[in-house]
Design a protein around this motif. Structure first.
Motif: not given
Length: 299
Positions: A34-42, A60-63, A82-87
């Motif tokens: 997870g972490g920053t690398a995951a945000v970039q990959a996804l 990272v799901l919200g990011e 609990p981690h899912l954004p409304d969208r």
């Protein structure tokens, strides 16, 4: 715009997802952490397939700006919601693991009634000691949960000759309301829990309910650990009054020094009830179907 999907789970999930919408989807593997690398990959991913083991990705799901669908490979999603954004829409593989869990429930009751589970424990001690056994036919089972897994379990237990009483949140044909549960368990040889983890089901099998179960009855939990009051169950099992077969616990796993590990009347499996090869294959198939519908503009 090219639609993209990230698939988790075993390697054979990736070909199924790629085949679901060939030429219009770029399937990329999940990042290793997870972490920053995951945000970039996804970053560009719209359709994400997750197994519950990848809890490191939840923060990272919200990011993820493009994310629109998260498809799980298991039915329970309390760890994810609990981690899912409304969208973001949540999709689950309905029915994929029903048969697996129902078979585990039947195996738990058969293994205990027949003496097989106690015998396996004695084998570890190199002890050739017989325990009293019985037949599942005629056993009175209170099954808590009338969803698709509960219906499947009821069919299997009824087919084995058990007398099954079903309890759910609300009454309907052949289903008793949960308000009747405390009265129904007084005549039960076994109480089987197959309910989702919610605020209403947390602690459902508490000290009061357990105290009303007859001496020698068994509690079978294939739901979620918090549905049972672990301290209250531990007291009942250590006293020798109740038995327990648990696929889930609270906490999970139990601490190494927890007395339920070695209690003679408790039998544990490591959250495997739905983890069959066939169940996983059906879940992957459901994920691939969900991707195809998403790419085609469906829900």
């Amino acid at each position: 715009m090219t639609r993209q999907v990230v698939a988790s789970g075993p390697d054979d999930a990736l070909p199924a997802l790629r085949a679901a919408a060939p030429g219009r989807v770029r399937v990329v593997p999940l990042p290793s952490s997870g972490g920053t690398a995951a945000v970039q990959a996804l970053w560009e991913v719209q359709f994400l397939v997750l197994e519950h083991q990848r809890t490191d990705l939840l923060p990272v799901l919200g990011e993820l700006p493009a994310l629109r669908v998260v498809q799980t490979l298991i039915a329970g999603a309390e760890w994810l919601e609990p981690h899912l954004p409304d969208r973001v829409r949540l999709s689950r593989p309905a029915g994929a693991r029903d048969n697996a869990v129902a078979e585990w429930v039947a195996a738990a009751l058969l293994g205990l009634a027949s003496g097989l589970l106690p015998a396996v424990r004695e084998q570890g001690l190199r002890s050739w000691r017989r325990t009293e056994s019985s037949e599942l036919a005629g056993t009175r089972v209170v099954l808590v949960g009338a969803g698709s897994i509960g219906r499947c379990a009821r069919a299997k237990l009824t087919g084995l000759g058990a007398a099954v009483t079903v309890v759910a949140r609300t009454a309907r044909a052949a289903v008793h309301p949960v308000t009747a549960l405390h009265d129904l368990v007084t005549e039960a040889d076994a109480v089987v829990l197959l309910v989702p983890a919610t605020a209403e089901t947390t602690g459902l099998a508490g000290a009061g309910l357990l105290a009303r179960m007859p001496d020698g009855a068994v509690l079978v939990n294939a739901a979620r650990g918090p549905v049972v009051d672990t301290a209250a169950l531990t007291t009942e099992v250590l006293s020798g009054r109740l038995l327990a077969v648990l696929d889930v616990t609270d906490p999970e796993p139990l601490p190494p020094d927890h007395p339920l590990w070695t209690a003679p009347g408790c039998f544990l499996s490591p959250h495997i009830a739905g983890a069959t090869r066939q169940g996983l294959a059906r879940a992957i198939e459901a994920a691939a179907g969900g991707l195809a519908r998403y790419v085609g503009g469906g829900s």
